[in-house]
Each structure stands twice: as C-alpha cells, then as structure tokens.
Design an enzyme around this catalytic site. Structure first.
Site, PDB file in Angstrom:
ATOM      1  CG  ASP A  15       5.821   9.461  -6.061  1.00 48.49           C
ATOM      2  OD1 ASP A  15       6.610   8.927  -5.276  1.00 48.49           O
ATOM      3  OD2 ASP A  15       4.923   8.867  -6.667  1.00 48.49           O
ATOM      4  CD  GLU A  60      -1.305  -7.392  -5.253  1.00 47.81           C
ATOM      5  OE1 GLU A  60      -2.450  -7.186  -5.708  1.00 47.81           O
ATOM      6  OE2 GLU A  60      -1.079  -7.826  -4.123  1.00 47.81           O
ATOM      7  CB  THR A 114      11.172   7.570  -4.369  1.00 50.99           C
ATOM      8  OG1 THR A 114      10.597   6.306  -4.622  1.00 50.99           O
ATOM      9  CG2 THR A 114      12.648   7.418  -4.166  1.00 50.99           C
ATOM     10  CG  ASP A 135       1.421   8.237  -9.058  1.00 47.61           C
ATOM     11  OD1 ASP A 135       2.237   8.313  -8.105  1.00 47.61           O
ATOM     12  OD2 ASP A 135       1.194   7.197  -9.669  1.00 47.61           O
TER      13      ASP A 135
END
Lengths: 1372, 335
Positions: free
Chosen positions: A430, A702, A891, A1018
């Site tokens: 990833d 965020e 990804t 992850d």
C-alpha cells in the site's frame, strides 16, 4: 405498553422536523401488533421493563444470555470430546492404525503397550495442553461473567447491580465512566446534554482513539432523568453478525413511529466508556451474540509453502514404506518356500498349525509397517511446531524491529509461516501509511484560483528536520527528549503509555510538549509537523478580511472577499474531528483526581507568575471573561454576539472537570490567546497548541486541515453532534448548528457537513473531497455570464494547481460550499430520514440522497497535504529489489501522486521506461498490451530482474495502471496478458484501485505465476489484499488496527520489512529447510537398519535393537539437536545478509529444500544405513554374537553418524549447540548403560541385561563404531568440503566473508558490489524509441508510453562475470 | 520511568539478538587436509594391527553335516539310528596355541526368526516354574495342561549333539579334557537365570512340569556328571538360549584349558567323537570349530582390511583436497 404519551414526550422528546416521517411512503408498517408472528430475519428486542407477554418471552428466550463460555469443553465432556478431536489429526490416525494392527498376534512386533506409547504420549500431552488452556479460559470467563453491571430491575423500579452473566437482551443497562460495557447496547441516554458519549475500543481492535457514540435520534434531550419503565418501543435490528462497522435498525414506538439508528448509537461489549459520566441503553445483543464475541477468533492457521512441499515428501515416504513392506512380505513368502520341510526355528502358531507362506507373507506386510513406522516422520510435525515457537521468539525479540515511539515489537500473528518470509518473490505494498508516514502536513493551498505555496512552512519543516538530526542544535532546545521525560515523570505510567500510544496520533509529541509548556516559555515548543507556518500573503489577506468582518450577517458573499473566511471555516468545520483538551480526557481516564488537582494548582502558580511578568497581562485578563463564561455574548472582539441559545460545546465538555481543572484550562486558553493577535507568523503557528486543544481525527488528513485552519486563526474549539464552535481570528466565537453530516466513504470520495450559520441563518453545506468527486458537482450554470466565466476560470486554475500538487506528491482535496434555503433543506431532510430508517438497500438510498444534496457546489479552493515518506523507504525498496523481490504498489491515490511517490521512493527510476495504462476503452487496452508486449520483448524474453546475459540488458520498464482500466482488463479476461507484460516490468504501480481490486491483483499474481506473495498495508482498505497474499504484513500505524488484525506479521515501519525478510526470513527458511531434510534423512537412515536386518532374519520382522532404545533414539537421543539447529543455526550473519540482499534469492529458489535435495538426502540416508548395518555385520559375521549385542554397535554407530551428520550441517556452533550435542551422546550412554544394568527380566524378548556393558568392555565395539561412523560420513563430509573450497554458491561465499574480520569483510562486500555494478553497467545503450508517444500505431492512452533515456544503472545482477560460476545453484 | 517507557523493548542480549559467540567451522580443503591425513594414518595403523592379530588366530573347522561335499558323519545324516556316534579325525602339524575354544556352528539356522526368538519365558527361566508359562511360548507352552519347563521354541529346539575329543597317541585314544564351565555369560549364569527353588532335589523343584517335546531328558538331568550344571543353569542351555544374531553362527561348546592341553593342542592326530542327534540337513549345515581367541575375539579379517581401506581412502582424499585447494587458490589469485 400503556404509558402516558405526555411522559413519553417528556423523556423521549423528538425533534419537530422529524415529525412528518411517519407519513412518508417509504416506510413499511412497523410490527404494530406484537402478537402477530415477527419476521424471522430481524432481531426483535422487547424492553425488559415490565412483565413480558408469553409470545415476547418466547422470542426473547431465543437470544443468548450474557454469560459467556469460551471454553471448548465442560468438565464432563472433556475426555470424550478431546479424544475425538485429537483423532482428527492425521498423525493420530496413523498411530491408531499401528496400534490396531499390532493387536493381531500374527503381526505383533512390539508389545502392544509399547506401540501404544507414542499415541498415548501425544494424546496425553495435547490433552493436558488443551485442558490447561481451557482452564485458563474458564477462569477468565468466570472473571468476566461475574463483573458487575448496573441493570434496571422493573420490580424495584431502579438500577441494581447484577453480574454480567445475568444481563439479558432487553435489559436496560447503565454504564458509568471508565466502566467496561457488558453487552452490545443501544444508546438511549447519556449524561451529556448533547446526547453523546465516548468509548474506547482498544479491547476490540486496539484503536485507542475515542469513538463518539450518539443517543438514538429523539432521545437526545435528557433534561429529565432516564426512566426505563416508560420506554415502550421495540428495538428491531439485524440478526447478530460480526460486522463491527455496520449496524442498523429502527425503534418501533408504540405511537407507530419508527426511529432509525445506525452504528453510531451502538455501544459495543468490551469497550470502555470514556469522557462521559454515565450512559444508559437497552441491550440488543448479549453474550456470544455480541459483535465483539463474534469477532473473537483465534490465530490464523496457514500452511507454509515449505510445509506443503514437505507433505508431498511425506507421501513419498509412505510410498517407500509401502515398497519396503512389500519387499518384506514377498521376502517372507519366498524365504519360507526355500525350505523343503519346516525348520525347527519356524514355530507353528499357538494352535500348533503351520501358517502357509502366502498368509505369512500377508501378515508380514503389516508387521513391517509396525516395525518401520518411524519412516513416516511424525516426530517431524511436533519438532516443526517447537522450532517455529523458537523462531518466533527470536523474531519478536529482535531489537532492530522494535519501535521506540509506539513501544511495540514485531508481532507474529500467524504461528507457522515464518519460513515463508524467506521465499517471497512479490511484495504488494500500500502507499499511504505504508511507504509514507501518514502524518499529514498541510503544505499548500489554492483559494479562489490563487496559489499560496507556504514557503515558510517548507523552510520551517526543513529546519525541524535539521534539528531532529542534530540534537545539539541550540536553536531548538525545547524539543529535546529530556524535557519530555521531565514531563513524563510527573504523570503516571499509564498516562504516559496512552500519550505515546496510538491514541493521540496526531498530537502525540505536541501534547506532551503542550503540557510541558508551562515550564518553558519558548514559542517553538513543538516540533510537530501538524504545526503550520502560515503563508504571509495569505496571512495578510485573512487578517484584512477579518478586520472587515464587522458586519458578518449582512450578505453571503460568495466569490467575494469572504471566501477566504469561508475556505478556512470549511477546513475547520467540514470534518469529524473530536476536540478534547489536553487535560480533560486524560485526567478522567488515567489517574486519581487529587494528583491532577495538585498538578493543576502548581500549574496555575507558574502561570500566574508568568502572567505577572508578561506585558500582555491586560490583554489576557481581558479575554478571561470571554472564555470562562460560556454564554457571555459580549466581547470587544466579537461585536456580533453568538446566539444565546447555543452553548459552546467546548466549555460544556469541561463542565465535568473539577473547578481547578476548568480554571486551569481557561487560564491556558487566555494565555493561548495572547499571541494570536501577534503579527509574527511563526509564533502564531506554534502557540495555538498551547491552548491545550487536542484533535482526534479519524483520518490524519482531517487533522492536518484543522491544524491548518487554526494556523490562520480559525480554531476549532469544540464539536458535538449538533454544534461546532470555531474561534475566529479576532477571538470571537462562532457556533454553527450542525444539521447533518454526510460521512466520507470510499465510493463517494467526499464528505459534507450541513450547518446553519448563526448569523445569517442560512443553511450552508461545506463539502470536501477528491477533485474528481467535487469538480463534476460544481454549479454548472450561473445566472449571469461574468459570474459563470469567473467560476470557470477559478475551476480551471484550481484544477491546474491540483495537478501541480499531485505532481509534487501531495494529497489533494477540493473544498466547496453551497448555500441553500432552510425550506430546501427541510425538504431534503424528509427524504433523508426515510432513507435512514429503511432497512433494505439503505446504503444506496443514503448515497442517493447525499449526492442529491451535494450538487451545484461553489468551489472555494483546494489543499495540498504532504504525506512524507517513511524513514529508509527507498533503501528498503532497493534492497528488496536486489533480493530479487518484485515490488508492486497498489494505492487508492490518484495517478500523479502515486507516480511521484514512486519516483521519490525509487520504485520507479528516472531511467525507467514507464508505460502508463489509463483508458476507459477496451480496444485501447488491447492494442496497448499488444504494443508494449512487442516492445518489451525486443529487449529479451527474460524478465529484467533476473540475471540476463551480459550486454543484452535493455532498459528497465515500469508499468502504471489505473484502477478503472484494471477493472476493464479483468472484466475482459486480459489478466494473463497484463501479467505477461508485468513480468517484463521492473516495477508496477496501480493507482486508484479499490480494496477489492487490490486483492484481485494479488490473487492473480499468486495463482497464475505460482509465486510467493506478500502484502503489506496499514489500513482497512488493505485487509483484503493482506488476506489474499501468502504472507500478510500489517503496519501498526496511523490508521487503526484492522490491517494488523488481518495480518500474519505486524511491524511498525516499512523499513522493518527489510530485516524481517532478508534476515529472519532467510534464517527461518534455511533453518527449517535444513531441519526438515535432516528429519527425513534421520528417520530413513535409522529405520533402514531394521530393514536390512530383515534380509538376515528371514523377513520375520525382528528388531535387533531393544524397543525402548528404538523409541528413545527418536524421542531423546536425536530429537533436541535438530530442534536447536532449527532454531539457532545461522548460516550467514545478519550484517552480511543485509549488505548482500542477493543472498535472499536462495530462499526464493527454494535452494534449501527441493525435490532433489530430498532425494539426495534419502540416498545419503540409504548409504549411511547400509554402512551402519554392513560394517558391523561383516565384523561379526560367523561369530557367536547374539541378536541384541549385534544391534548395540549398530545403534551406537548410527547415533554417532546421525549426530555428526547434523554437526556437518550446523554452521554456527554456540554453547547451546555444544551442550545439546554432547548432552545427547552422554544421555545415550547413560540411559543405555543404566537400562541394561537394571533391566533383568524386563522387556521380553530383548532382555537387555548387561548387553551394553558387555559390549563396551569389548574393544571391537569401539573399532566397529569408529569405522562405521567415519565411513558413513565420508561422502557428505567430502562433498561439503569441496563445496566450501570451490565456493560454488553465493551462500558459501557469503559464509566465507563472514569469517573475515569486519574491516576486510566490508571492503570485500564493497568490492563484490562494485564488481556487479561495473559488470551491469551497460555501455550507454541508446534506446531507439519505436513507440514514441503519438505514433500512429500507438493507442491513444492518457500519457502513452513515456520513454526516458537510459542513465547509469546500479541495480540488477549481483554476480559479476568473474563469478559467473557462482550463479549455478547448489542443490544440497 | 525508562523501563516503563520501553516495557515492550526486547532484551538486548547476545542470546535474544542471536549474537552468541560462535564457532563457525568453514569446511574448506586446507582446513580438512590435516584431519584426513591424521585419520588416514591412524586407520591404516589400526588396520594393520588388526590384520596381523587376525592372521595369528588359528582356526580349524570341520563340517560334519554328513551330506554334500563333506562326508564326515554321513552315516548319521539320515537320522535312522539314534543315538548315532560318528568320528571326525584331524591332525595337527603345529601346536594349536591355547586356550583352544571348541565351537559348534550352524549355518542357515535362523535363531533370530522373530516368532522363534520370542518363544521363551524369561520369568520362568528366572526360576518361577509354578506360574503358567507366557503365551509367547505357545505352542510349546503346555503338555496335557502341565506347563513345559523350559517352555518355548528356543528351548525345545536346543542343540543336543555332544562332542568328545581324543588325541591318538601311539594308537591309544587319550581324552582331551573339555571344560564346560563358564562358557555362558557370567550374568546369565548368576543373575538372569535361576533354577526353581524347592526343598529337596532339583527334580522336586521341577515337579509338576513337563520336559520340552524334543528333549530326551528333563531339564534337571541335562548334565548327569555335574549336578550343578542342570536345570535352567546348564551352561549349554544358557548358551543356546542367547539367540544368535545371524543365520550363520557358532556357539561356544567347550574350552580346552586344563591338564596337558592348557597350552594348546600339540601336533598329532585327533579324533572328535560326535553323538549325532541334531537334524539340520533339510535346511542347513553344522560344523565344529577349534579356534583360539585374542583380544579382538575370533578370526575376522574384515575389520583389519576395512580399516586399511578406509584409511587409504582418507589419505587419497587428503591428496585430492590438496590438489583442489592448490588449484582453487591459484585460480583465485589469478582472478
């Protein structure tokens, strides 16, 4: 169910705007009459606040109670059940079969009891283990079952304490702060005025950030105490399932209303209540039906590649056994036939009848199975399990794989695939959080088409990096570790752990520093990446704008100057970030109150001292009333006071803290306020942290945005489900009423927050999301042309900036807003609520309604967030490459970002020829594949990462694939051609792929290429990929624990993969391969002694070795050394393995354990057993030696041979090896001597009394043993010596390097490397580019084929031509 | 504080980090040449010594099966007359150095046949004849419901030829005394085997038991000349009960240690008088063997030869290694 409506409306007051939901046609009729049969597909919960009707009782009785029993057995069922389960094991069935045939007197070789021994030992041992484990579980269950919970008793009309096990579905349960939730509870009431509570799910998924839970809509207002006896509804929800992230249902109220709820109202069993005084709700699932229990499963069981191969070889052993038994049977038959009459030594059977030769031969077949049973290496399975336990011990104890920051080691979750780590050929990674840190840093933004590049930020970050690398730098003295430790000393260890653990992921260090800051008055108190140094241009603009904000409520000025404000407000508001102060949650969670009070007092003192010395005293005093009074409307800085009805959530949150605590925080706030009016940007940037706010965000993006907004003065102060409070740069508070939140998901790729502006009363929708998701939803037609043009221009500019950001490797987000009338919103809300209470296809409905709202947006700007590469990622990737591992990156990011990261982590090289496939047309795909395949094949058929003959090396290729194109290829069945292409590419990059596509790619490669794959990720989106691969590695990083929970190994940084694979993988593989081969060899070598003897005892199944010694031979004398070998042997040192990744290839090619290796080992075993048998045979031929005296030198010589054989294989002798080796030999002699000294009449017929002593008094015994051992080991020893001398394999060469002194070794390794690189350097092979972009045959793809000129290459073939011979692989 | 901060930190010890001090033998040519040389020399030395020792052992074998190429005792081979006495004559030209051991040898006789070998009762042989014999003895367990003592196939098939040796001196036969004591294992005679105990004679002790089917006389009458050599402790019985490992075996019968023959058998003519009772012609052969023994037991040339061969092999190996090493080394230096 006849409660007064008045009281209900008091207790369960619903919002007025939801009142019309019952008339909407979408709703199905709720089960009004409880007596009619209920749909079985749903889970009905009737409240337990009065006597239940019989039919309800019947329904409720079906549900599991809250008593849990995780034990497998009860006291009575243990024996039968455990025995039965053990029979499932193949090995045990084999043993039972042996015992059974040994029960027939015709075939009995050993005593029946002796044959049963292995079975009994194995069974009893595993029974004991099971019993012990079960008992532990039982004790744990007891503790859990007898925990106290506060349950409503309708007879006593009050909450009473009950044991957890007595909690039933339908009970009302009250949970207080820091209590563990006893069952899955639908939240109906909390002490929080906003109807929220927080829970920590660490017990469940390891995530320590707080999750906010919300009371079922309509129950939020709790201005009267919760009275369960008036609850008249029925909870209808899904059947119990294990999906933690999904829950939906509705409350059927007696007044025929349905109130929908989702997972945000469900408290999960096993979680801990935090930050909320108390919460109450109704139990919907209990005991084993709770989501936590349904998710509770043991470690995964996988079979490694080596074990699979081993199993086939065990089958070969079965074949050999069969042949040997057949030889025995036929031998017996023919041997009996050679006698004209029955000789005196062939006795009749017990009834004095002579068995015919054919029948005797038949019996002999089974007798031989018993005799030669050890040929099937059952002990191998037991030993392998032990070895893996040891290997895992060493992996988890590797200090290099330990991460200080999170205090975590590498975790081995799958217990039996350690050796697979040494055979990986493909790594699927990833990107976000795996290659990168997933610590987001706000880097750039574009507002209304103007780009602000935040140079200061970049400079500051660079300076920080420098500071981090240089501890002595005087410029940043406060970020040093000692100061942190000083802080830590003041707090309890638990608090410390929480601080350092994943909990405060964004502000870990920041928080520590913040709390420390009273002791230090340096502005630069935090080196945190979350701090943003504002761009001075933007700073000035926002400052100006803020100055003009006198009359906020006048107009909504879209596109005007206020758009800057809108932009930052959007950043601050449009998220789901939970705000907590530094003190607030921790005090309540971690320590006794008094200690924190003390601390706070000290804190205040220091603060006061500082305040006195500061020139800002007046200013700060000035701002205190503003902060401390939550509803005080008047403040000089905020002329337009916030609406009185809206309390600042932040302040309310703090209401629960002690007085000193709140005073403390308000003082802190005041202090924080001081520099905000300051013009120095750096100080402003650093200081907001010191107001003690801590943002807990679900995604780091965020948090980064909120921090960015704060840097410009727009500080998010508090968030409740209904309100968001933001402090504006001038210091005034603005509290928005949140009307709704449309959460982010990967399909929509955007989220929105609907708020009502406190001053204009307009309904504003702030949306942020991926550019693709936002750009197409912008308002298309404006009223007037200039406006339209302007919009288009802005959009185009922003798009260009986005492109730039992506090229820089930044993560991009678009920010947009929309203003709508209240009426329009109410209309929409009605539809929305229907969708919410729908049970079927609710997801789609919600999605549809959401997208309905998010149209006609006005673009505000875009942000670029940097996700920094993790430490050592390029080096790790380079090492993996050199180790012959193909690295693919999958990804969800957009192509430009992904490609950029790929370049920066050296997955793609500037010299690579990169093919980019991004098209929506199948024809284009097809022709692209044709072209590129043709192209790559011109440069040789061999895949480039393998050693290709010199000079033929062409360019290296990279392949970039888009997710939707990938989907197209899969649909069209072109996977195999894609695979063929990818095999020619050095690196493959898939961007914008969904989790499902990720796993599809992994499965494709794994199944079609038959290679060993490893997935590393992850996040939750990597779970499917992790599970699809042979080895799944989870990174315990920023995004929670789902990936770790699904993984086989969990590490904390990508760079750890290097040592995990190159060192531990290599070791585990070579160790285990060696051990397995050795076990096969050992069993065959030993058992064949018995077989050869059959030729001299009339194929009668006689063993010339005492049975006990036979059993002990495998069990005691030769069992420990191979296990130690399997755990501790180290062929090459870790340092050499790391500096020469090429050595990993031996594992990939399965050089340690192949079929040839197996057969060579067996041949060697046959040879050695022949020597071990026939040397003693010839030495004692014709003498008067008796059977067991004859067996003794064989047994002894065999022991020496087998142990010394291992000694030849052992490459590193530590103390342990010596002890075990010498110990085994000593053990043999001690046991054999004492056994034959004590056993006078035992063990018929061998009766070994004094045999060993007699033999050991005879010099011939020693002569025979020595000769046998030397002769048996001579070939293998010679072979190993030749191998070591001629250095045929790189492994041997590396071992030789290991022997040298470190300096010499380093220089030699460098030399080795240089030789390779020079040999690999291709004399500037200029690439004619036959497929130039835009050539006629070229499919019109996004970027077409990009050809880069070949530069110097330093990767590839590890072996220089001078050492070309070393490529030839060794098979032993 | 620090320990709490890093509570999970693995111990940084040599063991857990797999850095234990270790010896890493590198099996390369120059490393093993001395070893090969040493082993080779030692083996050749041992081999030569063994070979010479073995050569010095005198062995005289006489096959008396009575069939085939050896015709001694052919008159008894058909087992018609019982007992059948036959003579085997031989002459010695040199002294047969003593002590001389007299063996009988059987070939193709599988005492190690599993069912045969297990057919005995160790507890009974330990002196307990009252208890019923082990099932392993079947079918030689009972006769008329009376236990057989000693039971089982091995005892039942006990070798029962007897030998007496005479030297012919001037036409008269001079008996060579044969020593039948201590031919069995000391532990067998003293510990493993016991006669049943009873008041009175050995016969009383065996009361209530039957003799094995093939035996002509009961166990307590095996050696009429020596009362202590009877029952389960009869030396010939003990020797027979220690089952041979291989189908061609010899068992010690007597030793010649006393009287005029203590130093060996002097040159001259000898007659071995054999009471031919044991039938083997259907499956194998039998022989008598005179041999003297050394520290390495009876004559066996194999061990000496094998040592010499393996020793030479090691020497050859060391030369090969030398060549390989030289070549490799020079090749390495050239490269």
């Amino acid at each position: 169910m006849t409660h007064s409506i008045d009281r209900l409306s008091c207790c369960f007051r619903r919002r007025e705007n939801t009142g019309d939901s019952e008339t909407t046609p979408l709703l199905r009729a709720p089960p009004q009459d409880p007596e009619i049969p209920l749909p079985a597909a749903l889970h009905h919960v009737f409240p337990n606040n009065g006597p239940l009707s019989p039919s309800h009782k019947k329904v409720m009785d079906r549900y599991a109670g809250n008593k849990i029993r995780t034990t497998k057995y009860t006291f009575l069922s243990f024996l039968p059940k455990n025995l039965f389960q053990q029979l499932y094991r193949l090995a045990n069935i084999y043993f039972v079969f042996l015992v059974a045939i040994n029960w027939f007197p015709q075939m009995e070789v050993f005593h029946r009891e002796i044959t049963m021994l292995p079975l009994v030992i194995v069974t009893v041992a595993s029974s004991l283990k099971d019993a012990l484990e079960d008992f532990r579980r039982y004790k744990f269950d007891r503790i859990v079952n007898y925990r106290a919970a506060s349950v409503y008793d309708w007879k006593q009309q009050d909450f009473v304490l009950k044991c957890w096990k007595d909690v039933r579905v339908g009970d009302f349960v009250k949970v207080v702060c820091n209590e563990v939730i006893p069952a899955d509870i639908l939240l109906l009431n909390t002490s929080d005025p906003n109807g929220v509570c927080h829970m920590e799910t660490a017990n469940l998924d390891g995530e320590t950030n707080l999750k906010q839970r919300q009371v079922v809509r309509g129950f939020a207002a709790s201005n009267c105490s919760f009275q369960p006896e008036h609850f008249g509804g029925t909870v209808v929800c899904e059947k119990p399932n294990k999906n933690l992230t999904h829950f939906k249902g509705y409350l059927a109220m007696p007044e025929k209303k349905k109130i929908g709820f989702g997972r945000e109202s469900l408290l999960l069993r096993g979680c801990t209540m935090r930050n909320t005084d108390s919460a109450a709700g109704i139990v919907v699932y209990a005991g084993h039906e709770t989501k936590a229990m349904l998710n509770n499963k043991g470690p995964r069981y996988k079979r490694s590649k080596l074990e699979r191969k081993m199993n086939t070889d065990v089958l070969f052993c079965v074949g050999i056994l069969f042949i040997m038994c057949l030889i025995g049977a036929l031998g017996q038959y023919f041997w009996l036939g050679t006698f004209p009459s029955t000789p005196p030594f062939v006795p009749p059977d017990s009834s004095n009848v002579y068995i015919p030769p054919s029948l005797s031969g038949f019996y002999m077949f089974f007798t031989m199975i018993i005799l030669l049973q050890v040929l099937i290496p059952i002990s191998l399975y037991v030993s392998i399990e032990l070895i893996k336990v040891g290997q895992i011990f060493f992996i988890t104890n590797d200090v290099d794989l330990y991460d200080e920051e999170t205090d975590s080691r590498v975790q081995c979750r799958a217990l039996n695939i350690t050796e697979d780590l040494g055979q990986i050929q493909y790594v699927f990674s990833d990107k976000t959080g795996t290659l990168t840190e997933n610590k987001m840093v706000f880097r750039r933004c574009s507002i209304m088409g103007t780009e602000y590049c935040h140079k200061e930020n970049a400079l500051r970050l660079a300076a920080l990096d420098e500071a981090e690398s240089d501890e002595e730098d005087p410029a940043f003295p406060q970020k040093k570790v000692p100061s942190r430790l000083q802080f830590l000393k003041g707090k309890s260890a638990a608090a410390l752990r929480r601080c350092n653990s994943a909990r405060a992921r964004i502000g870990v260090r920041g928080q520590a520093e913040v709390t420390l800051s009273p002791h230090s008055d340096v502005a630069f108190s935090s080196p945190l990446e979350t701090d943003v140094a504002p761009d001075w241009r933007l700073q000035r603009i926002t400052g100006d704008e803020a100055g003009q904000m006198e009359a906020w409520g006048r107009v909504s000025r879209i596109g005007g100057g206020a758009c800057y404000m809108d932009f930052f407000l959007a950043l601050a508001v449009c998220n789901t970030v939970v705000v907590s102060t530094a003190m607030h949650p921790r005090q309540r969670v971690t320590g006794p109150l008094n200690s924190s009070t003390l601390k706070s007092l000290g804190h205040i003192q220091t603060l006061l001292k500082r305040l006195g010395s500061l020139s800002h005293v007046i200013a700060s005093l000035h701002s205190i009333p503003e902060k401390s009074g939550p509803t005080s409307p008047a403040s000089p800085a905020s002329p337009a006071g916030p609406p009185a009805s809206v309390p600042a959530g932040d302040e309310v949150d703090r209401g629960g803290v002690t007085d000193s605590g709140s005073l403390n925080t308000s003082l802190e706030d005041s202090e924080a306020d001081l520099p905000s009016s300051d013009d120095v940007p750096t100080e402003t940037s650093a200081n907001p942290n010191s107001d003690g706010l801590c943002y807990e965000a679900e995604s780091p993006d965020e948090a980064a945005l909120v921090h960015a907004a704060r840097a410009y003065g727009y500080t998010l102060l508090g968030r409740t489900p209904d309100h968001v409070t933001v402090r504006l740069p001038q210091g005034s508070l603005l509290t928005f009423e949140v009307l709704g939140t449309l959460a982010f998901n990967s399909v929509r790729k955007r989220m929105s927050v609907v708020v009502r502006h406190p001053m204009t009363n307009e309904v504003i929708i702030y949306t942020k999301g991926a550019d693709s998701a936002i750009m197409e939803r912008l308002a298309k037609s404006a009223e007037n042309q200039p406006e339209e043009n302007k919009r288009k221009r802005i959009a185009a500019k922003t798009q260009r900036h986005l492109h730039l950001y992506a090229k820089d490797g930044l993560r991009t987000l678009c920010i947009a807003k929309k203003v709508m009338s209240l009426q329009a919103y109410t209309d929409w809300l009605a539809v929305r609520q229907e969708a919410e209470s729908a049970i079927d296809n609710r997801e789609e409905l919600l999605m549809e309604t959401a997208s309905h709202l998010e149209t006609n947006l006005t673009l505000l700007g875009a942000t670029g967030i940097e996700d920094r590469l993790q430490e050592d990622v390029p080096a790790t990737i380079a090492s993996l490459r050199k180790a012959g591992i193909q690295v693919w990156v999958l990804t969800g990011d957009k192509q430009e970002t992904a490609v950029n990261i790929a370049y920066s982590c050296r997955l793609l090289d500037q010299s690579d020829v990169v093919f980019t496939l991004s098209t929506a047309s199948l024809d284009e795909c097809n022709s692209f594949l044709d072209c590129t395949l043709e192209e790559v094949k011109r440069y040789g058929v061999q895949p480039p990462w393998q050693s290709s003959p010199r000079g033929l090396r062409g360019p290296t290729f990279g392949l970039v694939l888009e997710g939707h194109t990938l989907g197209l290829l899969f649909e069209a069945g072109l996977q195999l051609r894609l695979l063929e292409l990818s095999r020619h590419c050095r690196s493959v990059l898939c961007c914008r792929v969904t989790p499902l596509q990720k796993s599809a790619v992994v499965k494709l490669v794994r199944d079609k290429l038959k290679v060993m794959t490893l997935s590393i990720g992850d996040g939750a989106n990597d779970v499917s990929m992790i599970q699809a691969a042979d080895v799944g590695v989870g990174i315990s990083g920023q995004e929670g624990m789902q990936a770790v929970m699904a993984s086989d190994f969990a590490i904390s940084h990508f760079k750890h993969l290097k040592k995990l694979l190159l060192v531990h993988g290599h070791w585990c593989y070579s160790r285990l391969a060696g051990t397995v081969i050795y076990f096969f060899y050992k069993n065959v070598a030993y058992v064949n002694l018995l077989f050869w003897y059959q030729f001299f005892c009339g194929f009668s199944g006689t063993a010339m070795i005492d049975y006990w010694l036979l059993i002990f031979f495998n069990l005691l004398f030769t069992s420990v050394p191979p296990i130690v070998f399997g755990i501790l042997d180290r062929d090459i040192s870790a340092g050499t393995l790391l500096s020469l990744p090429e050595l990993y290839k031996s594992g990939q090619n399965s050089e340690g354990y192949r079929h040839t290796t197996f057969w060579v080992a067996l041949l060697d075993a046959f040879y050695q057993s022949l020597v071990c048998f026939f040397v003693p045979y010839l030495a004692y031929q014709g003498s008067d030696i008796d059977v067991y005296s004859f067996g003794t030198p064989m047994n002894t010589a065999s022991l020496f041979t087998i142990l010394l054989h291992l000694a030849i294989e052992i490459r590193t002798w530590t103390v342990v090896h010596w002890v075990v080796m010498v110990g085994s030999v000593l053990l043999y002699f001690i046991i054999a001597l004492s056994y034959s000294a004590l056993c006078i009449n035992c063990n018929h017929p061998s009766n070994p009394y004094w045999i060993m002593e007699n033999q050991m008094a005879d010099p011939v015994f020693y002569l025979v043993c020595i000769l046998t051992t030397v002769l048996a080991l001579l070939p293998r020893y010679t072979f190993r010596v030749l191998q070591g001398t001629l250095a045929l394999s790189p492994l041997v060469r590396a071992r030789q390097l290991d022997m040298l002194s470190p300096q010499v070794r380093d220089s030699l390794i460098r030399e080795w490397r240089n030789q390779e690189s020079t040999s690999e350097a291709v004399p500037d092979q200029v690439l004619s580019s036959p497929t130039k972009p835009g050539s006629p045959t070229e499919p019109t793809v996004d970027r077409g084929l990009t050809l880069h000129k070949d530069g110097n290459e330093d990767t590839g073939n590890p072996f220089s031509p001078g050492h070309r011979r070393s490529i030839s692989t060794m098979t032993i | 504080m620090k320990s709490q901060q890093a509570a999970n930190r693995p111990d940084n010890t040599a063991f857990t980090q797999q850095r234990l001090p270790a010896w890493q033998p590198m099996l390369s040519a120059h490393f093993v040449i001395p070893g090969f040389l040493l082993i080779g020399m030692a083996f050749i030395g041992i081999g030569v010594a063994l070979y010479i020792t073995s050569q010095n052992i005198q062995v005289l074998e006489k096959d008396y099966t009575g069939t085939g190429q050896y015709t001694a005792c052919s008159e008894c081979a058909d087992m018609q007359t019982i007992p059948c006495i036959c003579n085997v004559t031989f002459s010695l030209t040199t002294l047969f150095t003593g002590p001389v051991f007299l063996y009988y040898g059987l070939s193709n006789y599988y005492q190690n046949y599993r069912k045969y070998q297990v057919s005995r009762d160790d507890v009974q042989l330990w002196g307990d004849v009252t208890k019923s014999p082990a099932d392993a003895c079947a079918p030689y367990q009972y006769i008329d419901n009376k236990p057989i003592a000693p039971c089982g196939s091995i005892a039942n098939s006990m070798f029962n030829d007897t030998f007496s040796l005479y030297q012919i001196i001037n036409g008269t036969m001079k008996l060579v005394p044969l020593d039948g004591k201590g031919i069995a294992w000391w532990t067998d005679y003293n510990i493993k085997f016991r006669n049943p105990s009873a008041q009175g004679s050995l016969q009383d002790a065996f009361n209530g038991t039957m003799k094995p089917v093939n035996w002509s006389k009961p166990a307590y009458e095996l050696n009429p000349s020596d009362m202590n050599d009877n029952g389960f402790l009869n030396q010939d019985f003990l020797v027979w009960m220690r089952t041979a490992a291989l189908p061609d075996f010899q068992k010690l019968y007597r030793r010649i240690t006393s009287g005029d023959y203590a130093l060996g058998l002097p040159p001259g003519d000898y007659v071995l008088q054999i009471e031919y009772n044991y039938a083997v012609k259907d499956f194998g052969r039998k022989k008598v063997v005179f041999s003297n023994v050394t520290w390495m037991g009876g004559k066996n040339e194999f061990l000496g030869v094998a040592y010499i061969v393996v020793g030479s092999l090691c020497l050859v190996m060391s030369v090969v290694m030398l060549v390989v090493y030289a070549k490799y080394k020079f090749a390495d230096e050239n490269a």
